[in-house]
Design an enzyme around this catalytic site. Structure first.
Site, mmCIF file in Angstrom:
data_model
loop_
_atom_site.group_PDB
_atom_site.id
_atom_site.type_symbol
_atom_site.label_atom_id
_atom_site.label_comp_id
_atom_site.label_asym_id
_atom_site.label_seq_id
_atom_site.Cartn_x
_atom_site.Cartn_y
_atom_site.Cartn_z
ATOM 1 N N CYS A 74 -7.541 22.675 45.677
ATOM 2 C CA CYS A 74 -8.071 21.465 45.041
ATOM 3 C C CYS A 74 -9.210 21.875 44.093
ATOM 4 C CB CYS A 74 -8.555 20.490 46.115
ATOM 5 S SG CYS A 74 -8.839 18.847 45.465
ATOM 6 N N GLU A 132 -25.712 33.726 51.673
ATOM 7 C CA GLU A 132 -25.632 32.333 51.212
ATOM 8 C C GLU A 132 -26.683 32.043 50.143
ATOM 9 O OE1 GLU A 132 -23.346 30.247 51.662
ATOM 10 O OE2 GLU A 132 -22.256 31.202 53.275
ATOM 11 N N CYS A 147 -0.018 21.120 47.562
ATOM 12 C CA CYS A 147 -1.112 20.749 48.468
ATOM 13 C C CYS A 147 -0.589 20.204 49.795
ATOM 14 C CB CYS A 147 -1.991 19.700 47.784
ATOM 15 S SG CYS A 147 -3.303 19.087 48.852
ATOM 16 N N CYS A 172 -3.076 12.044 50.079
ATOM 17 C CA CYS A 172 -4.216 12.041 49.149
ATOM 18 C C CYS A 172 -4.208 10.726 48.361
ATOM 19 C CB CYS A 172 -4.101 13.239 48.210
ATOM 20 S SG CYS A 172 -5.370 13.253 46.950
ATOM 21 N N CYS A 208 -1.761 20.088 43.111
ATOM 22 C CA CYS A 208 -1.274 18.981 43.952
ATOM 23 C C CYS A 208 0.162 19.197 44.449
ATOM 24 C CB CYS A 208 -1.385 17.654 43.215
ATOM 25 S SG CYS A 208 -3.075 17.298 42.692
HETATM 26 FE FE1 SF4 Z 1 -6.690 17.789 45.825
HETATM 27 FE FE2 SF4 Z 1 -5.376 15.572 46.455
HETATM 28 FE FE3 SF4 Z 1 -4.331 17.234 44.680
HETATM 29 FE FE4 SF4 Z 1 -4.469 17.927 47.232
HETATM 30 S S1 SF4 Z 1 -3.243 16.291 46.352
HETATM 31 S S2 SF4 Z 1 -4.998 19.224 45.480
HETATM 32 S S3 SF4 Z 1 -6.381 16.969 47.866
HETATM 33 S S4 SF4 Z 1 -6.230 16.089 44.466
#
Ligand code: SF4
Length: 363
Positions: free
Chosen positions: A199, A44, A209, A215, A206
């Site tokens: 993200c 780390e 996602c 979101c 998105c």
């Molecule tokens: Fe990030 Fe929201 Fe896009 Fe998902 S929907 S990748 S959480 S910005």
């Protein structure tokens, strides 16, 4: 019915969906396959300011030579620092040495198991303490790095800079609730991976996602502006004029060890004059400056002057390297400079910028 939610996702739902995603998208991290707090700590710290590809090679070499806290504790400080050469940010390795002394001296060689006790160790901040506590001891403390702050800021549409203390607390509170009923090491790993793989800082994915319908940033169409940028502090400008003296007959140069507390403490360097400006020095000024340092030169020849610069966290350093061919000797009985054979210079631990300069030279 609108499938998009305009209320923030609940922490426990976030944790569940995140872990499900992680199961389907494992991303092996070799250094996190161990439960050894010592190895987790070293990895780390190395990865704090170093890219994974570069850091991994350093980590392997370091662990091979110092496989346990006891081998590190018993080793010579100069040798330990040598294993750090090229990674920069040398405060990290000095803190590693201090922490090794504390762990062996006060904790009998065993890492403390709580987040709060880990946080008291030199060089271990909130992120590293959470990582060690979570990965080694399964303590439910979320890690907060740039990736994690970004994911949660976007998910909850937090429009204040994620580096603000209040914002961090808000994000920490959310994640602390989320991590409670999970296996902390998996949760933290999943969270970091989500920021690195889905993200991402620019062009987050998105459409694929897991949280796209939960979101708030996506719903409000403000993803691109989150996390908000913090107003940057101006970097301090510094001007380092290095005199690289080479005696062509004796094949020697001069070095000293830095003891200044600002940067590169205990590393070796050429005679240095720090000035207030970026103007190059002529030979007369160089000879005077050297004299002030207790170094006398005869028939010096200025072979070349090279300029470089380096950006550090809070400062920008401008370098002048004066390649001077000359005979030299000390004028004071007590001088911090010492002669080194040109072939041996590389065995001293030097700041990266000096190593780069040397690589382009004969020495
Ligand atoms: Fe990030 Fe929201 Fe896009 Fe998902 S929907 S990748 S959480 S910005």
């Amino acid at each position: 019915m609108n499938k998009y939610h305009d209320t923030p996702i609940k922490p426990e739902d976030f944790a569940y969906d995140l872990i499900q995603w992680h199961k389907k998208n494992p991303r092996p991290m070799p250094w996190l396959e161990t439960k050894d707090p010592y190895q987790i700590w070293i990895s780390e710290i190395i990865l704090q300011q170093t890219r994974v590809a570069q850091g991994w090679a350093y980590y392997q070499r370091f662990i091979q030579r110092f496989p346990t806290i006891h081998t590190l504790y018993a080793a010579d400080e100069t040798e330990i620092i040598k294993y750090w050469e090229g990674l920069g940010y040398y405060a990290r390795i000095r803190n590693i040495i201090k922490t090794a002394n504390v762990i062996v001296g006060q904790y009998n060689g065993h890492f403390p198991k709580t987040y709060d006790d880990l946080l008291k160790l030199p060089g271990i901040g909130p992120y590293t303490a959470a990582a060690i506590a979570g990965f080694a001891f399964e303590v439910p403390t979320p890690v907060l790095d740039g990736n994690v702050l970004r994911v949660v800021s976007r998910l909850l549409a937090i429009e204040t800079p994620s580096q603000n203390q209040k914002t961090k607390q808000q994000i920490y509170h959310f994640l602390h609730q989320a991590i409670q009923k999970t296996l902390p090491s998996s949760f933290n790993q999943a969270l970091m991976n989500y920021g690195a793989l889905v993200c991402t800082p620019s062009n987050p994915n998105c459409p694929t996602c897991t949280f796209q319908h939960r979101c708030i940033s996506l719903l409000k169409n403000i993803v691109a502006s989150i996390p908000a940028k913090k107003i940057k502090m101006e970097k301090k400008e510094r001007y380092f004029h290095y005199f690289v003296l080479t005696d062509p007959k004796q094949k020697t140069t001069l070095l000293s060890q830095r003891n200044e507390k600002d940067i590169w403490r205990l590393l070796f360097q050429f005679p240095l004059l720090e000035k207030e400006d970026d103007l190059s020095l002529d030979m007369n000024s160089i000879v005077s400056a050297l004299k002030e340092m207790g170094i006398e030169v005869s028939s010096p020849h200025l072979h070349s002057v090279e300029k470089h610069h380096q950006l550090l966290t809070h400062q920008k350093i401008h370098f002048h390297f004066y390649d001077i061919r000359t005979e030299f000797h000390g004028t004071k009985t007590q001088t911090k400079y010492f002669k080194v054979n040109l072939t041996e210079v590389k065995s001293y631990t030097l700041p990266v910028i000096l190593i780069k300069f040397l690589k382009s030279k004969i020495i």
